[in-house]
Design an enzyme around this catalytic site. Structure first.
Site, short mmCIF file in Angstrom:
data_model
loop_
_atom_site.label_atom_id
_atom_site.label_comp_id
_atom_site.label_asym_id
_atom_site.label_seq_id
_atom_site.Cartn_x
_atom_site.Cartn_y
_atom_site.Cartn_z
N SER A 152 -34.99 28.65 -106.79
CA SER A 152 -33.61 28.40 -106.40
C SER A 152 -33.27 26.92 -106.25
O SER A 152 -32.12 26.55 -106.40
CB SER A 152 -33.31 29.12 -105.08
OG SER A 152 -34.24 28.74 -104.07
N HIS A 192 -31.91 34.56 -108.33
CA HIS A 192 -31.11 33.75 -109.27
C HIS A 192 -31.23 34.21 -110.71
O HIS A 192 -30.41 33.84 -111.55
CB HIS A 192 -31.50 32.27 -109.15
CG HIS A 192 -31.07 31.67 -107.86
ND1 HIS A 192 -29.81 31.15 -107.66
CD2 HIS A 192 -31.72 31.56 -106.68
CE1 HIS A 192 -29.71 30.74 -106.41
NE2 HIS A 192 -30.86 30.96 -105.80
N LYS A 234 -25.22 36.73 -105.70
CA LYS A 234 -25.16 35.59 -106.62
C LYS A 234 -24.42 36.03 -107.89
O LYS A 234 -23.21 36.19 -107.84
CB LYS A 234 -26.56 35.04 -106.81
CG LYS A 234 -26.96 34.33 -105.51
CD LYS A 234 -28.39 33.97 -105.34
CE LYS A 234 -28.53 33.28 -103.98
NZ LYS A 234 -29.86 33.39 -103.40
#
Ligand SMILES: *Cc1c(COP(=O)(O)O)cnc(C)c1O
Length: 386
Positions: free
Chosen positions: A175, A203, A234
């Protein structure tokens, strides 16, 4: 005592404060009364504001209420939760999936349930804080290996008795560095030493792989990693997290994972929003194509300008600075230029590696990116960073 500790953090340029937005999440946002180009969001595919996602959240609220009213195991398992879990299992090609209220809660609940006293956890040194906290909450022994260092990990595994349960823990896509974990080598090691491999793909989910199924898909290892966790806050533009896997594992976690059991179920709206986002992720691969084109344009532009970038291969592109005071000051120069890209400092990253973390999304236009590059150039030159 608190004042004093805050004073100490301040002297090291490590205090943090909130930066309120007065609009939706971008890519152009209102901050401090100004229009600012956001290069900080994890809403990689622009789904947090997608009309279909928003409408699904509204309809779920109208049908099922603003809150679930109880934990999942009492009376808080509503149709949007069930639909989301079956859609996620289908997407990941697993028998089942279990959702959590956040990625943080998933990691601190799943890891202690997977390895108990007498076991061993080996985690990458740059793992996300929630993974580290999950490892600390487990009664197992816990060691870290050097970032993406397969030889170091192998030597730790070799020293270990093979009979005890061993779990290797890593981010799929890191990340704060934007690099990938070497999943093929990790899978091989896990096999050789009869260890399990747990990957947190917060991610990578929706971003990596031809179908957005994540870092495992990127490496062609979809079906070979039984413990894949991903988040919904996300690229999914909603909130929450999941573990997809065999149904026995899912039933086991439902019975043992404390952060699943002892918390109110996520609101129906966030589950419904995530299901709608998943539909779009599967239906509109062009969003991923735009994201990657934007990533290339910004990454090559920043490299050409002479910034020192971490070896990123993703939409997360850290500009390495080192000193937290200089990183903060660079972020302020960028803000004065109309850009928001935050300074990331310890303890989020190791000492001496403060950085500006830049992210792009599918919703930036080429002209946003060119505007950003011009601003990076002026701010970088005025601070003598390039
Ligand atoms: C963001 C993140 C989390 C936490 O997920 P939330 O849903 O925001 O709590 C966990 N792991 C990694 C690697 C992350 O980047």
């Amino acid at each position: 005592m608190f004042e004093q500790r805050l004073g100490e953090l301040g002297a090291q340029h490590l205090t943090r404060r909130l930066t309120p937005l007065h609009s939706s999440v971008g890519p152009v946002v209102e901050m401090a009364g100004r229009q600012i180009l956001l290069l900080a969001s994890n809403d990689y595919l622009g789904l947090a504001n997608h009309p279909e996602v928003v409408q699904s959240a509204i309809e779920a609220t109208q049908h099922f209420g603003a809150g679930a009213g109880a934990s999942r195991l009492i009376s808080g398992s509503l149709p949007p939760h069930q639909e989301l879990e079956s859609a996620l299992a289908q997407f990941k090609g697993t028998e089942a999936a279990l959702t959590f209220s956040s990625g943080y809660l998933a990691n601190i609940g799943i890891i202690p349930a997977l390895v108990e006293q007498g076991g061993l956890i080996l985690a990458d040194r740059l793992c996300h804080a929630s993974l580290i906290d999950g490892c600390r909450l487990s009664a197992a022994d816990f060691r870290v290996y050097r970032h993406n260092d397969i030889d170091h990990l192998r030597s730790l595994l070799a020293k270990n008795r093979r009979t005890r349960r061993t779990l290797i823990v890593t981010d799929g896509l890191f990340s704060m560095d934007g690099d990938l974990s070497p999943l093929p080598e990790l899978c091989q090691l896990a096999n050789d030493y009869k260890a399990d491999l747990y990957i947190d793909d917060a991610h990578g989910t929706g971003v990596m792989g031809p179908h957005g199924r994540g870092t495992a898909e990127h490496f062609g290892l979809d079906t070979q990693i039984p413990l894949q966790m991903g988040t919904l806050g996300k690229a999914f533009g909603s909130s929450g997290a999941y573990l997809a896997g065999p149904s026995t594992l899912i039933r086991y976690l439902m019975n043992t994972s404390r952060s699943f059991i002892f918390t109110t179920a996520p609101p129906p709206s966030s589950a419904a929003a995530a299901t709608a986002a998943l539909r779009i992720i599967q239906r509109e691969p062009e969003r991923r194509a735009r994201l990657w084109a934007n990533r290339e344009r910004l990454f090559s532009g920043l490299t050409r300008l002479g910034f020192s970038l971490s070896p990123s291969v993703s939409p997360i592109m850290p500009i390495l600075i080192g000193n937290p005071e200089i990183a903060l000051s660079f972020a302020e120069h960028l803000f004065a230029e109309g850009l928001f890209a935050p300074a990331i400092r310890p303890p989020t990253v190791p000492d001496g590696t403060s950085r500006i973390r830049v992210t792009v999304t599918s919703e930036h236009t080429p002209s946003h990116i060119d505007q950003a590059l011009a601003s990076f150039q002026r701010a970088g030159q005025s601070m003598r960073l390039i």
